[in-house]
Design an enzyme around this catalytic site. Structure first.
Site, PDB file in Angstrom:
ATOM      1  N   LYS A 126       0.820  -1.311  -0.275  1.00 11.79           N
ATOM      2  CA  LYS A 126       0.536  -0.070   0.277  1.00 11.79           C
ATOM      3  C   LYS A 126       0.742   1.576  -0.161  1.00 11.79           C
ATOM      4  O   LYS A 126       0.888   2.118  -0.869  1.00 11.79           O
ATOM      5  CB  LYS A 126      -0.843   0.110   1.638  1.00 11.79           C
ATOM      6  CG  LYS A 126      -1.449   1.189   1.798  1.00 11.79           C
ATOM      7  CD  LYS A 126      -2.229   1.158   2.895  1.00 11.79           C
ATOM      8  CE  LYS A 126      -2.766   2.726   3.217  1.00 11.79           C
ATOM      9  NZ  LYS A 126      -1.552   3.061   3.679  1.00 11.79           N
ATOM     10  N   ASN A 127       2.287   1.172   1.017  1.00 12.87           N
ATOM     11  CA  ASN A 127       2.489   2.899   0.901  1.00 12.87           C
ATOM     12  C   ASN A 127       3.584   2.901   0.056  1.00 12.87           C
ATOM     13  O   ASN A 127       3.604   4.595  -0.047  1.00 12.87           O
ATOM     14  CB  ASN A 127       3.505   2.180   2.364  1.00 12.87           C
ATOM     15  CG  ASN A 127       2.761   2.792   3.886  1.00 12.87           C
ATOM     16  OD1 ASN A 127       1.509   3.244   3.084  1.00 12.87           O
ATOM     17  ND2 ASN A 127       2.983   2.571   4.386  1.00 12.87           N
ATOM     18  N   CYS A 155      -5.610   8.025   8.357  1.00  5.49           N
ATOM     19  CA  CYS A 155      -5.942   7.350   9.533  1.00  5.49           C
ATOM     20  C   CYS A 155      -5.921   8.752  11.083  1.00  5.49           C
ATOM     21  O   CYS A 155      -4.303   9.220  10.748  1.00  5.49           O
ATOM     22  CB  CYS A 155      -5.104   6.416  10.351  1.00  5.49           C
ATOM     23  SG  CYS A 155      -5.459   4.715   9.300  1.00  5.49           S
ATOM     24  N   ARG A 199      -0.119  15.273  12.100  1.00  3.87           N
ATOM     25  CA  ARG A 199       0.419  14.442  11.359  1.00  3.87           C
ATOM     26  C   ARG A 199       0.792  15.437  10.868  1.00  3.87           C
ATOM     27  O   ARG A 199       0.129  15.980   9.446  1.00  3.87           O
ATOM     28  CB  ARG A 199      -0.226  12.999  10.797  1.00  3.87           C
ATOM     29  CG  ARG A 199      -0.657  12.667  11.928  1.00  3.87           C
ATOM     30  CD  ARG A 199      -1.150  11.342  11.106  1.00  3.87           C
ATOM     31  NE  ARG A 199      -0.208  10.476  10.258  1.00  3.87           N
ATOM     32  CZ  ARG A 199      -1.149   9.295   9.414  1.00  3.87           C
ATOM     33  NH1 ARG A 199      -1.914   8.435   9.611  1.00  3.87           N
ATOM     34  NH2 ARG A 199       0.269   8.910   8.658  1.00  3.87           N
ATOM     35  N   ASP A 222       3.396   0.567  12.425  1.00  3.22           N
ATOM     36  CA  ASP A 222       2.048  -0.245  11.479  1.00  3.22           C
ATOM     37  C   ASP A 222       1.852  -1.727  12.084  1.00  3.22           C
ATOM     38  O   ASP A 222       1.244  -1.941  11.144  1.00  3.22           O
ATOM     39  CB  ASP A 222       2.674   0.201   9.914  1.00  3.22           C
ATOM     40  CG  ASP A 222       2.439   1.788   9.726  1.00  3.22           C
ATOM     41  OD1 ASP A 222       1.958   3.016  10.276  1.00  3.22           O
ATOM     42  OD2 ASP A 222       2.587   2.042   8.517  1.00  3.22           O
ATOM     43  N   ARG A 277      -9.052   0.419   3.961  1.00  2.00           N
ATOM     44  CA  ARG A 277      -8.066   0.904   3.489  1.00  2.00           C
ATOM     45  C   ARG A 277      -7.456   0.813   2.928  1.00  2.00           C
ATOM     46  O   ARG A 277      -5.756   1.284   1.648  1.00  2.00           O
ATOM     47  CB  ARG A 277      -7.845   2.485   3.784  1.00  2.00           C
ATOM     48  CG  ARG A 277      -9.221   3.187   4.548  1.00  2.00           C
ATOM     49  CD  ARG A 277      -8.276   4.688   4.605  1.00  2.00           C
ATOM     50  NE  ARG A 277      -7.006   4.580   4.806  1.00  2.00           N
ATOM     51  CZ  ARG A 277      -6.034   5.566   5.528  1.00  2.00           C
ATOM     52  NH1 ARG A 277      -6.613   5.083   6.504  1.00  2.00           N
ATOM     53  NH2 ARG A 277      -4.698   5.607   5.376  1.00  2.00           N
TER      54      ARG A 277
HETATM   55  C1  UD1 Z   1       4.279   7.216   6.390  1.00  2.46           C
HETATM   56  C2  UD1 Z   1       3.003   5.336   6.467  1.00  2.46           C
HETATM   57  C3  UD1 Z   1       2.427   5.366   7.609  1.00  2.46           C
HETATM   58  C4  UD1 Z   1       3.556   5.049   9.001  1.00  2.46           C
HETATM   59  C5  UD1 Z   1       4.189   5.645   9.366  1.00  2.46           C
HETATM   60  C6  UD1 Z   1       5.667   5.916   9.580  1.00  2.46           C
HETATM   61  C7  UD1 Z   1       2.401   5.752   4.152  1.00  2.46           C
HETATM   62  C8  UD1 Z   1       1.691   6.689   3.146  1.00  2.46           C
HETATM   63  N1  UD1 Z   1       2.136   6.061   4.949  1.00  2.46           N
HETATM   64  O1  UD1 Z   1       2.924   7.979   7.337  1.00  2.46           O
HETATM   65  O2  UD1 Z   1       1.772   4.209   7.330  1.00  2.46           O
HETATM   66  O3  UD1 Z   1       3.096   4.699  10.351  1.00  2.46           O
HETATM   67  O4  UD1 Z   1       5.093   6.270   7.846  1.00  2.46           O
HETATM   68  O5  UD1 Z   1       6.711   4.407   9.673  1.00  2.46           O
HETATM   69  O6  UD1 Z   1       3.972   5.746   3.710  1.00  2.46           O
HETATM   70  N2  UD1 Z   1       7.190  13.996  10.814  1.00  2.46           N
HETATM   71  C9  UD1 Z   1       6.548  15.875  11.150  1.00  2.46           C
HETATM   72  N3  UD1 Z   1       6.456  16.322  10.250  1.00  2.46           N
HETATM   73  C10 UD1 Z   1       6.684  15.723   8.750  1.00  2.46           C
HETATM   74  C11 UD1 Z   1       6.668  14.723   8.358  1.00  2.46           C
HETATM   75  C12 UD1 Z   1       6.985  13.875   9.125  1.00  2.46           C
HETATM   76  O7  UD1 Z   1       7.560  16.256  12.136  1.00  2.46           O
HETATM   77  O8  UD1 Z   1       6.441  17.317   8.076  1.00  2.46           O
HETATM   78  C13 UD1 Z   1       7.246  13.272  12.545  1.00  2.46           C
HETATM   79  C14 UD1 Z   1       5.800  12.368  12.302  1.00  2.46           C
HETATM   80  O9  UD1 Z   1       4.919  13.531  13.260  1.00  2.46           O
HETATM   81  C15 UD1 Z   1       5.867  11.363  13.090  1.00  2.46           C
HETATM   82  C16 UD1 Z   1       7.150  10.819  12.754  1.00  2.46           C
HETATM   83  O10 UD1 Z   1       7.644  12.007  11.504  1.00  2.46           O
HETATM   84  O11 UD1 Z   1       6.033  11.602  14.428  1.00  2.46           O
HETATM   85  C17 UD1 Z   1       6.940   9.527  10.694  1.00  2.46           C
HETATM   86  O12 UD1 Z   1       6.337   9.833  10.116  1.00  2.46           O
HETATM   87  P1  UD1 Z   1       7.258  10.090   8.549  1.00  2.46           P
HETATM   88  O13 UD1 Z   1       7.231   8.655   8.641  1.00  2.46           O
HETATM   89  O14 UD1 Z   1       6.684  11.404   7.866  1.00  2.46           O
HETATM   90  O15 UD1 Z   1       5.055   8.863   8.354  1.00  2.46           O
HETATM   91  P2  UD1 Z   1       4.214   9.333   7.160  1.00  2.46           P
HETATM   92  O16 UD1 Z   1       5.183   8.996   5.585  1.00  2.46           O
HETATM   93  O17 UD1 Z   1       2.901  10.235   7.044  1.00  2.46           O
END
Ligand code: UD1
Length: 386
Positions: free
Chosen positions: A2-3, A97, A102, A286, A378
């Site tokens: 999915k990701n 989610c 986020r 996850d 999803r």
């Molecule tokens: C992706 C995955 C999600 C998974 C997560 C962590 C997808 C579509 N989703 O989400 O299923 O749970 O990785 O493995 O691939 N952060 C910031 N600023 C930002 C972005 C992130 O502070 O601009 C922080 C977030 O609050 C969080 C951490 O970084 O604590 C990790 O987030 P991130 O790796 O970005 O998660 P996603 O890419 O949203």
């Protein structure tokens, strides 16, 4: 995976040719992207349930409204992809989610570093640039989404971009491989430094995306909790190392082949253990809720430390309805193992929480009814049949 799918599909918009993407899961997030792409003028067709043909040769509208992407957090990849090719994009803020704030500040910081102007108007993010210029970008936090988004934009920027402290998840490598097949020049994906030499054009490509680490892990844990023996096929076993190590600690047998893992829990006495979620190659956040379900029936006291998402314990109250004994203090959950769970009416509070409810219900004596299964749809294709 999915990701990988939710990033590879937007990346296909960057080609001025036709892309065919195979091995896609037939899930709500992918169908949502399919509808969105068609709405903005891209010819996106299902060749079969698991294959999309994406033709973005024609004129495209670079504005994506809230209506189209409301349910899908990964709409943010449309920003990076549209910015790369058309040097502008207007995309509604991510849904998906809800387990804590986020933010996408790191994504936006990266776009700015590449020379884009960024404006956030309520729920809409606007990015535009005369031209993008390569830059050195250090990520304050390891972020999967920001790493991929910056990689997308930098692929068509002038000059060289370096992303330091990049995330290393398997789907980052997958997106980089796909972009390279389209003519991009990306090195280092899968390590913490990614180097991208910008190119002017990308051409169409045919690509098969990787198997889903989290889906595979979910079935491995389901096999364990039912004290079954299950072979999970068409996977990349090394992606499962952090989970396999924990299952072995609990007392479950794991046998690995080239593209499968057999989980054998037929004679297992489940022993408590501790887990910490971390960026890859650590144990994925996850899989944290699914592991909590399993640890609920392990003898002794287990501990979970959630290091990625601050509010990822919303499902614990649901798990307690099934008889689990858990207390949460901040990022830590302490689980006192019980002999078995018992059926109840519960809700899927998010996608992986829903998977955890299924796993717990498989162990529970009696019937369990799980509500809000739209979250599960999803991310899991035909979970009930599998
Ligand atoms: C992706 C995955 C999600 C998974 C997560 C962590 C997808 C579509 N989703 O989400 O299923 O749970 O990785 O493995 O691939 N952060 C910031 N600023 C930002 C972005 C992130 O502070 O601009 C922080 C977030 O609050 C969080 C951490 O970084 O604590 C990790 O987030 P991130 O790796 O970005 O998660 P996603 O890419 O949203």
């Amino acid at each position: 995976a999915k990701n990988a799918a939710v990033a590879v599909i937007p990346a296909a918009i960057m080609a001025d040719g036709i892309c065919v993407i195979d091995n896609l899961p037939y899930i709500e997030d992918v169908r949502c992207l399919y509808t969105t792409l068609n709405k903005i003028g891209i010819e996106c067709t299902y060749e079969d349930k698991h294959t999309l043909k994406i033709d973005s040769v024609n004129d495209i509208c670079t504005k994506v409204t809230f209506d189209e992407v409301r349910k899908m957090r990964a709409s943010y990849y449309l920003l990076g992809a549209l910015l790369a090719r058309f040097k502008k994009a207007e995309v509604a803020m991510p849904g998906g989610c809800n387990f804590g704030t986020r933010p996408i500040d790191l994504h936006l910081k990266g776009f700015r570093a590449l020379g884009a102007q960024v404006e956030v108007n309520g729920e809409i993010v606007c990015v535009k640039a005369e031209k993008l210029k390569g830059a050195s970008i250090y990520m304050d936090t390891v972020s999967v989404g920001a790493t991929i988004n910056i990689m997308l934009a930098a692929t068509m920027a002038e000059g060289t971009t370096t992303i330091e402290n990049a995330a290393k998840e398997p789907h980052i490598v997958d997106v980089a491989n796909f972009l390279n097949m389209m003519g991009a020049k990306i090195k280092g994906a899968g390590t913490d430094v990614i180097k991208i030499v910008g190119v002017e054009h990308l051409h169409g490509a045919e690509y098969t995306i990787i198997p889903d680490q989290i889906e595979a892990g979910t079935y491995m844990i389901a096999a364990a909790i039912t004290k079954g023996r299950v072979k999970v096929q068409n996977i990349i076993p090394t992606h499962m190392d952090s989970l396999s190590a924990k299952l072995i600690e609990i007392g479950i047998n794991i046998e690995e082949g080239d593209d499968y893992i057999t989980v054998d829990a037929t004679d297992a006495d489940f022993k408590a253990t501790s887990i910490r979620t971390m960026a890859y190659p650590g144990l994925p956040t996850d899989l944290q809720p699914q592991m909590a379900a399993l640890l609920s029936v392990c003898e002794g006291t287990s501990m979970i430390t959630e290091n990625v998402w601050e509010k990822r314990y919303q499902y614990i109250d649901e798990l307690k309805k099934l008889g689990a004994k858990i207390t949460v203090e901040g990022r830590v959950a302490i689980i006192e193992g019980v002999k078995e769970l018992s059926g109840a009416t519960v809700e899927a509070t998010d996608l992986r929480a829903g998977a955890a409810m299924i796993i717990a219900a498989l162990n529970a004596r009696g019937e369990t009814v799980i509500g809000e299964v739209k979250y599960i749809d999803r991310g899991y294709e035909e979970v009930e049949n599998k």
